[in-house]
Design a protein around this motif. Sequence first.
Motif, PDB file in Angstrom:
ATOM      1  N   HIS A  83      14.913  42.885  28.906  1.00  0.00           N
ATOM      2  CA  HIS A  83      15.334  43.840  27.870  1.00  0.00           C
ATOM      3  C   HIS A  83      14.955  45.277  28.244  1.00  0.00           C
ATOM      4  N   ASN A  84      15.000  45.551  29.546  1.00  0.00           N
ATOM      5  CA  ASN A  84      14.699  46.892  30.040  1.00  0.00           C
ATOM      6  C   ASN A  84      15.951  47.454  30.704  1.00  0.00           C
ATOM      7  N   THR A  85      17.027  47.498  29.929  1.00  0.00           N
ATOM      8  CA  THR A  85      18.330  47.866  30.493  1.00  0.00           C
ATOM      9  C   THR A  85      18.379  49.297  31.007  1.00  0.00           C
ATOM     10  N   ALA A  86      17.498  50.158  30.503  1.00  0.00           N
ATOM     11  CA  ALA A  86      17.507  51.555  30.960  1.00  0.00           C
ATOM     12  C   ALA A  86      17.197  51.659  32.454  1.00  0.00           C
ATOM     13  N   ASN A  87      16.485  50.674  32.995  1.00  0.00           N
ATOM     14  CA  ASN A  87      16.124  50.687  34.412  1.00  0.00           C
ATOM     15  C   ASN A  87      16.956  49.717  35.244  1.00  0.00           C
ATOM     16  N   CYS A  88      18.043  49.225  34.655  1.00  0.00           N
ATOM     17  CA  CYS A  88      18.894  48.269  35.373  1.00  0.00           C
ATOM     18  C   CYS A  88      19.595  48.967  36.545  1.00  0.00           C
ATOM     19  N   PRO A  89      19.372  48.496  37.795  1.00  0.00           N
ATOM     20  CA  PRO A  89      19.994  49.139  38.958  1.00  0.00           C
ATOM     21  C   PRO A  89      21.460  48.741  39.148  1.00  0.00           C
ATOM     22  N   LYS A  90      21.913  47.739  38.394  1.00  0.00           N
ATOM     23  CA  LYS A  90      23.270  47.231  38.584  1.00  0.00           C
ATOM     24  C   LYS A  90      24.171  47.540  37.387  1.00  0.00           C
ATOM     25  N   GLN A  91      23.692  48.398  36.514  1.00  0.00           N
ATOM     26  CA  GLN A  91      24.470  48.723  35.318  1.00  0.00           C
ATOM     27  C   GLN A  91      25.647  49.625  35.669  1.00  0.00           C
ATOM     28  N   PHE A  92      26.777  49.402  35.002  1.00  0.00           N
ATOM     29  CA  PHE A  92      27.964  50.220  35.249  1.00  0.00           C
ATOM     30  C   PHE A  92      28.712  50.455  33.940  1.00  0.00           C
ATOM     31  N   GLU A  93      29.470  51.534  33.894  1.00  0.00           N
ATOM     32  CA  GLU A  93      30.322  51.844  32.755  1.00  0.00           C
ATOM     33  C   GLU A  93      31.679  51.217  33.001  1.00  0.00           C
ATOM     34  N   SER A  94      32.238  50.586  31.985  1.00  0.00           N
ATOM     35  CA  SER A  94      33.433  49.775  32.201  1.00  0.00           C
ATOM     36  C   SER A  94      34.696  50.362  31.594  1.00  0.00           C
ATOM     37  N   VAL A  95      35.810  49.820  32.073  1.00  0.00           N
ATOM     38  CA  VAL A  95      37.113  49.951  31.422  1.00  0.00           C
ATOM     39  C   VAL A  95      37.557  48.524  31.148  1.00  0.00           C
ATOM     40  N   ASP A  96      37.710  48.175  29.863  1.00  0.00           N
ATOM     41  CA  ASP A  96      38.107  46.821  29.469  1.00  0.00           C
ATOM     42  C   ASP A  96      39.557  46.822  29.015  1.00  0.00           C
ATOM     43  N   LEU A  97      40.363  45.962  29.620  1.00  0.00           N
ATOM     44  CA  LEU A  97      41.767  45.796  29.232  1.00  0.00           C
ATOM     45  C   LEU A  97      41.919  44.442  28.549  1.00  0.00           C
ATOM     46  N   LEU A  98      42.386  44.447  27.319  1.00  0.00           N
ATOM     47  CA  LEU A  98      42.527  43.223  26.540  1.00  0.00           C
ATOM     48  C   LEU A  98      43.985  43.038  26.125  1.00  0.00           C
ATOM     49  N   THR A  99      44.485  41.819  26.271  1.00  0.00           N
ATOM     50  CA  THR A  99      45.856  41.495  25.876  1.00  0.00           C
ATOM     51  C   THR A  99      45.854  40.225  25.040  1.00  0.00           C
ATOM     52  N   PHE A 100      46.568  40.266  23.908  1.00  0.00           N
ATOM     53  CA  PHE A 100      46.686  39.105  23.032  1.00  0.00           C
ATOM     54  C   PHE A 100      48.174  38.872  22.764  1.00  0.00           C
ATOM     55  N   THR A 101      48.632  37.641  22.948  1.00  0.00           N
ATOM     56  CA  THR A 101      50.046  37.315  22.752  1.00  0.00           C
ATOM     57  C   THR A 101      50.191  36.258  21.664  1.00  0.00           C
ATOM     58  N   PHE A 102      50.986  36.597  20.640  1.00  0.00           N
ATOM     59  CA  PHE A 102      51.233  35.695  19.515  1.00  0.00           C
ATOM     60  C   PHE A 102      52.681  35.203  19.580  1.00  0.00           C
ATOM     61  N   THR A 103      52.882  33.908  19.533  1.00  0.00           N
ATOM     62  CA  THR A 103      54.220  33.326  19.547  1.00  0.00           C
ATOM     63  C   THR A 103      54.710  33.126  18.112  1.00  0.00           C
ATOM     64  N   PRO A 104      56.024  32.881  17.925  1.00  0.00           N
ATOM     65  CA  PRO A 104      56.542  32.650  16.570  1.00  0.00           C
ATOM     66  C   PRO A 104      55.830  31.523  15.832  1.00  0.00           C
ATOM     67  N   SER A 105      55.501  30.439  16.543  1.00  0.00           N
ATOM     68  CA  SER A 105      54.852  29.305  15.888  1.00  0.00           C
ATOM     69  C   SER A 105      53.460  29.673  15.390  1.00  0.00           C
ATOM     70  N   VAL A 106      52.760  30.551  16.107  1.00  0.00           N
ATOM     71  CA  VAL A 106      51.436  30.988  15.681  1.00  0.00           C
ATOM     72  C   VAL A 106      51.542  31.894  14.458  1.00  0.00           C
ATOM     73  N   LEU A 107      52.491  32.826  14.488  1.00  0.00           N
ATOM     74  CA  LEU A 107      52.610  33.796  13.404  1.00  0.00           C
ATOM     75  C   LEU A 107      53.165  33.188  12.120  1.00  0.00           C
ATOM     76  N   ALA A 108      53.950  32.112  12.249  1.00  0.00           N
ATOM     77  CA  ALA A 108      54.586  31.507  11.076  1.00  0.00           C
ATOM     78  C   ALA A 108      53.569  31.050  10.044  1.00  0.00           C
ATOM     79  N   GLN A 109      52.367  30.700  10.490  1.00  0.00           N
ATOM     80  CA  GLN A 109      51.356  30.181   9.568  1.00  0.00           C
ATOM     81  C   GLN A 109      50.891  31.244   8.570  1.00  0.00           C
ATOM     82  N   PHE A 110      51.115  32.535   8.899  1.00  0.00           N
ATOM     83  CA  PHE A 110      50.643  33.602   8.030  1.00  0.00           C
ATOM     84  C   PHE A 110      51.649  33.984   6.956  1.00  0.00           C
ATOM     85  N   VAL A 111      52.849  33.405   7.010  1.00  0.00           N
ATOM     86  CA  VAL A 111      53.875  33.683   5.998  1.00  0.00           C
ATOM     87  C   VAL A 111      54.078  32.414   5.190  1.00  0.00           C
TER      88      VAL A 111
END
Length: 301
Positions: A83-111
Amino acid sequence: MTEGPEMSSLLVNESGRLIPGSVQYGIRRYVKPQGWMAEDTGMLQYVIAPEEKGGNRLELHFCITGNMYCKEQVGGCRECKAHNTANCPKQFESVDLLTFTFTPSVLAQFVKSRAASNTLADDVLTFRHTQSFSQLVPLCNRMRSVLDGITSHNYTDTLENIFVNAQTQMLLLYSLDCMLGEKEIDVITCKFLANGADRDKILKARDVLIEHIGEPITIKELSRKVAMNECYLKKGFKEMFGTTIFDFYQNQRMEHAKYLLYEKGLSVTEVSMMLGYSSISHFSTAFKKHTGLKPCELLLR
C-alpha cells in the motif's frame, strides 16, 4: 474512439466477454502516450444493419484517461502490495478504451410492452428507429463513477462477471438518459430519497442482491439488511434504478447463468444449484423466459 496504430505497442492489458445473447464488452488499457491531450469522452452508436454479421445493435464506446496502475497486473508490485503506491516504480498513467455491445434480444428485456412503447427511448431499445446514428455522450459524475468501478474493481472470475453485468446496465440507463435529454431519473418523486442516507441504503440493497446471486433473498430480509421500510425500499429502488427489485435480481441471475454455462462450461444441473433453484425445470423455465432459449440451446449457438 478508435485504436490508432501508434497505440498498438502500448497495450498493457486486455479483457472482455463474448457470450451469445448477452452484452458483449471489451476493455483495452494502454500506457498514456506522452503529450496525449484528448479529453475523456463517450459515444453511443445505434446501428441498423440486419444484413451484416453483427446485425442490429447498440454500442457504447468510452475513452477514459488519467487512471494510475501498476504494470504488474495481479496484485501489483512489492510497493503496491504494501500500500505504498507513491513509491511504485512500475506505475503508469493509462488510457482505457471500453466498448459495450447490446443486441436486440438483450435490449428487449427493458421494454415491458411494445404496444405501450411510444418514446424515442423505446424506439431505440426495440430497434424501430429506422436510421443508424452516432451521438456523443457527456460523462456526468454518475457515469464516471460507474466507469471507474468497471476499470478499477478488484473482482475476478465469477464475481467480476456479476459486478460488470450490474454496472453495464447502469451505463446503458445513464447513456440513454444523456442522449435523449430525459431528466426523469434526476427528479426525486420519492421525497425520502432527498436524504443521502436513504439513497445509500438503496445502493446497499443493490449490492446485497448481487452478493446473494446464488442465495435467493426476500424483500423482507433485504429491507432488514439495509434498515429500510419495505415500501420505501421498493419505491426507492424502482426510482433510482428504473426497475423493480425482482426484475433486477432475476436479470442478474440469468445473465450470470449465461456466463456459467457458456464460458465456465458448467452443466445445467450445476448452474441451477449454484443460483439457488429448487429444481432444474424451474431454472430452465426462468432462463427461457429471460433469453428465449433453453439453457442447453445456448451452448449450441
